[in-house]
Write a protein that holds these residues in place. Structure first.
Motif, short mmCIF file in Angstrom:
data_model
loop_
_atom_site.label_atom_id
_atom_site.label_comp_id
_atom_site.label_asym_id
_atom_site.label_seq_id
_atom_site.Cartn_x
_atom_site.Cartn_y
_atom_site.Cartn_z
N VAL A 319 50.88 -32.78 9.32
CA VAL A 319 51.01 -31.37 8.96
C VAL A 319 49.82 -31.03 8.09
CG1 VAL A 319 52.39 -29.61 7.84
CG2 VAL A 319 53.53 -31.45 9.07
N ALA A 320 49.11 -29.97 8.43
CA ALA A 320 47.93 -29.56 7.66
C ALA A 320 47.96 -28.06 7.45
CB ALA A 320 46.65 -29.97 8.38
N VAL A 321 47.66 -27.64 6.22
CA VAL A 321 47.59 -26.23 5.85
C VAL A 321 46.20 -25.96 5.28
CG1 VAL A 321 48.58 -24.37 4.47
CG2 VAL A 321 50.05 -26.20 5.32
N GLU A 322 45.59 -24.83 5.69
CA GLU A 322 44.25 -24.50 5.23
C GLU A 322 44.18 -23.03 4.87
OE1 GLU A 322 39.57 -24.74 6.68
OE2 GLU A 322 41.19 -25.09 8.12
N ALA A 323 43.45 -22.72 3.81
CA ALA A 323 43.21 -21.34 3.40
C ALA A 323 41.75 -21.21 2.98
CB ALA A 323 44.11 -20.92 2.25
N LEU A 324 41.08 -20.16 3.46
CA LEU A 324 39.68 -19.92 3.13
C LEU A 324 39.51 -18.44 2.79
CD1 LEU A 324 36.73 -20.86 2.94
CD2 LEU A 324 36.51 -20.35 5.37
N TYR A 325 38.94 -18.18 1.61
CA TYR A 325 38.76 -16.80 1.12
C TYR A 325 37.27 -16.54 0.92
CZ TYR A 325 38.98 -12.76 -2.03
OH TYR A 325 38.81 -11.53 -2.61
N ARG A 326 36.81 -15.40 1.40
CA ARG A 326 35.41 -14.99 1.24
C ARG A 326 35.37 -13.58 0.67
NH1 ARG A 326 35.73 -16.88 6.58
NH2 ARG A 326 34.65 -18.85 6.98
N ARG A 327 34.46 -13.38 -0.31
CA ARG A 327 34.33 -12.05 -0.92
C ARG A 327 32.88 -11.79 -1.33
NH1 ARG A 327 37.40 -9.46 -6.24
NH2 ARG A 327 36.32 -7.45 -6.13
N GLY A 331 25.36 -7.08 -2.73
CA GLY A 331 24.80 -7.09 -1.39
C GLY A 331 24.10 -8.39 -1.04
N PHE A 332 23.83 -9.23 -2.05
CA PHE A 332 23.11 -10.48 -1.81
C PHE A 332 23.90 -11.72 -2.20
CE2 PHE A 332 20.03 -7.13 -2.73
CZ PHE A 332 19.22 -7.20 -1.61
N LEU A 333 25.02 -11.55 -2.89
CA LEU A 333 25.76 -12.69 -3.43
C LEU A 333 27.19 -12.69 -2.91
CD1 LEU A 333 25.51 -15.08 -5.46
CD2 LEU A 333 26.43 -13.53 -7.21
N ASP A 334 27.63 -13.84 -2.34
CA ASP A 334 28.98 -13.99 -1.81
C ASP A 334 29.70 -15.14 -2.52
OD1 ASP A 334 28.56 -11.98 0.01
OD2 ASP A 334 28.03 -13.34 1.65
N PHE A 335 31.02 -14.96 -2.67
CA PHE A 335 31.88 -15.99 -3.27
C PHE A 335 32.83 -16.53 -2.20
CE2 PHE A 335 36.11 -16.94 -5.01
CZ PHE A 335 35.80 -17.98 -5.87
N THR A 336 33.02 -17.85 -2.18
CA THR A 336 33.97 -18.47 -1.25
C THR A 336 34.86 -19.43 -2.02
OG1 THR A 336 32.46 -20.29 -0.70
CG2 THR A 336 32.38 -18.31 0.69
N ALA A 337 36.08 -19.57 -1.55
CA ALA A 337 37.03 -20.54 -2.11
C ALA A 337 37.90 -21.05 -0.98
CB ALA A 337 37.88 -19.90 -3.20
N PHE A 356 44.40 -33.82 -0.12
CA PHE A 356 44.22 -32.51 -0.74
C PHE A 356 42.77 -32.32 -1.11
CE2 PHE A 356 43.82 -30.08 -4.73
CZ PHE A 356 44.29 -28.85 -4.29
N ASN A 357 42.23 -31.13 -0.82
CA ASN A 357 40.91 -30.80 -1.33
C ASN A 357 40.85 -29.33 -1.68
OD1 ASN A 357 40.16 -29.21 0.88
ND2 ASN A 357 39.08 -30.87 1.90
N VAL A 358 39.96 -29.00 -2.62
CA VAL A 358 39.74 -27.62 -3.04
C VAL A 358 38.26 -27.48 -3.37
CG1 VAL A 358 40.31 -28.12 -5.45
CG2 VAL A 358 40.49 -25.77 -4.59
N ASP A 359 37.68 -26.33 -3.05
CA ASP A 359 36.27 -26.12 -3.36
C ASP A 359 36.02 -24.64 -3.58
OD1 ASP A 359 35.11 -24.85 -0.70
OD2 ASP A 359 36.39 -26.50 -0.07
N VAL A 360 35.01 -24.34 -4.39
CA VAL A 360 34.55 -22.97 -4.63
C VAL A 360 33.03 -22.97 -4.50
CG1 VAL A 360 36.48 -22.31 -6.09
CG2 VAL A 360 34.44 -23.33 -7.13
N GLY A 361 32.48 -21.83 -4.11
CA GLY A 361 31.03 -21.80 -3.92
C GLY A 361 30.46 -20.40 -4.01
N LEU A 362 29.14 -20.34 -4.17
CA LEU A 362 28.38 -19.10 -4.18
C LEU A 362 27.22 -19.24 -3.20
CD1 LEU A 362 28.13 -18.33 -8.01
CD2 LEU A 362 29.53 -17.08 -6.33
N SER A 363 26.93 -18.18 -2.47
CA SER A 363 25.75 -18.16 -1.61
C SER A 363 24.93 -16.92 -1.94
CB SER A 363 26.15 -18.17 -0.13
OG SER A 363 26.90 -17.02 0.19
N TYR A 364 23.62 -17.08 -2.00
CA TYR A 364 22.71 -16.01 -2.41
C TYR A 364 21.66 -15.79 -1.34
CZ TYR A 364 19.23 -13.41 -5.10
OH TYR A 364 18.34 -12.46 -5.53
#
Length: 404
Positions: A319-327, A331-337, A356-364
């Protein structure tokens, strides 16, 4: 005259540096190391004409600063193409390549992965009996190979005959019979026959398709024959909930030797059901995508598989559950979790594991074709067997360039 409209080839170049405080994912004597990986991504699509092609490939080469592992090649490739030889006669070709986990009870490290390549090709033909009645014929050759000698390679052929009827503009149904014969390099021969009824129904915001039938799978090893029979089927529902929300639900029961359709991705690695001979699989998958007013979006999915090995009765549950959020922040910077949780259980040794894993990130977006990204994450495995457990913290810094 047929014409083909092809999109330009999209090429992405990347360089990633990933530091891990437990690169071997061990329960004791954790070892840290830095992997530097060069990546190349290729995307190309040629719209249907006389021929069509759809290619997606990601290639990588990684080196470890402290030589924890030897330099590694990485590849994920999906390609499908076909050509119309004459009216309604097509020749299909497809190839899928993955780096897959060899033993799901061990950590996802380079020592526990192998490369799997599945190649398929063959003709298909549609015979039009009337404006509402069709006969579909198809034949296929399949070759499946593993880089590791511990995994059996195989090759085989299959054929399909189907009668299809258009009941209305929104309802299609019919009958289908498929037979296949496959031989593993362990001299194991597997013959499968499936007869089923199928349908496809389209509503204003929903599409439902499925089938129900019976399967007979015969496995022969050294003169011994094992037969497995049962009711099989599947159903899939795709629904547009609102203008900004979409979902799907898929359930199936199969008696098969080909488990590649039941892979799931965890922490960037493909996990597959280990058994490649006769196995009964019950699968359930559901997903939801929601887009919000601030242009952010959330993707969630749930996968549940149960496999029962016919010869031994050994059962494996996943059983696997996944969630991915992007915001977008600017105009040049995005956040992901993102977060993933998986539960694995095995009846042969009465063990249970939780990943279990969790990650957060920024892309420019530094320039039109150049972007930078940084991520930080945490991975953990808990188990009834202490030697399988590990805790890992990691950080990644990367740069990507789109070739135009």
């Amino acid at each position: 005259m047929s014409t083909v409209c092809a999109d330009p080839v999209q090429i992405e170049l990347g360089l990633d540096n990933r530091y891990s405080d437990n690169v071997t994912r061990s329960d004791t004597n954790e070892q840290s190391d830095l992997e530097t990986r060069v990546n190349v991504g290729v995307r190309h699509y040629a719209e249907p004409g006389q021929c069509m092609s759809d290619l997606s490939a990601d290639l990588g080469y990684g080196m470890y600063l402290d030589d924890t592992y030897d330099p590694e090649n990485y590849i994920t490739l999906d390609w499908f193409g076909n050509c119309e030889i004459t009216d309604r006669l097509y020749w299909d070709v497809s190839n899928s390549t993955r780096d897959v986990i060899q033993d799901s009870r061990s950590a996802a490290t380079p020592d526990n992965t192998t490369r799997r390549n599945i190649f398929r090709t063959g003709p298909r033909y549609t015979l039009r009996l009337s404006p509402r009645h069709y006969i579909d014929l198809a034949a296929e050759y399949e070759n499946e190979q593993y880089e590791s000698s511990d995994e059996p390679d195989s090759e085989g052929v299959s054929g399909t005959v189907a009668w299809r009827h258009l009941f209305s503009q929104t309802l299609t149904g019919g009958l289908r019979f498929t037979a296949s014969d496959k031989e593993l390099d362990t001299d194991e021969d597997i013959t499968t026959e499936t007869a089923s009824a199928f349908f496809n129904k389209v509503f204003s915001t929903t599409q439902v398709s499925g089938s129900i039938g019976a399967t007979r799978l015969e496995t022969e090893v050294d003169g011994d024959v094992l037969v497995s029979e049962g009711i099989t089927g599947d159903i899939r529902i795709d629904r547009e909930i609102t203008a900004t929300a979409w979902s799907y639900l898929e359930a199936s029961r199969r008696i098969t030797d080909d488990t590649s359709d039941y892979d799931f991705e965890f922490d960037g690695v493909t996990y597959g059901i280990e058994q490649r001979t006769a196995v009964e699989i019950t699968s359930f998958r559901v997903g939801l995508r929601k887009q919000f007013g601030d242009t952010s979006n959330l993707d969630t999915s749930l996968v549940a598989d149960r496999s029962d090995e016919v010869a031994t009765g050994i059962r494996e549950d996943r059983v696997a559950v996944e969630a991915l959020y992007r915001r977008p922040i600017t105009g040049f910077l995005d956040f992901t979790a993102g977060s993933q949780l998986a539960y694995l259980s095995y009846t042969d040794d009465n063990s249970e594991d939780q990943l279990f894993n969790v990650d957060v990130g920024l892309s420019y977006q530094w320039a039109r074709d150049l972007s930078l990204r940084g991520e930080i994450g945490h991975n953990r495995r808990a188990s009834d067997i202490g030697s399988r457990e590990y805790v890992e913290n990691w950080i990644l810094v990367g740069i990507e360039y789109q070739v135009r």
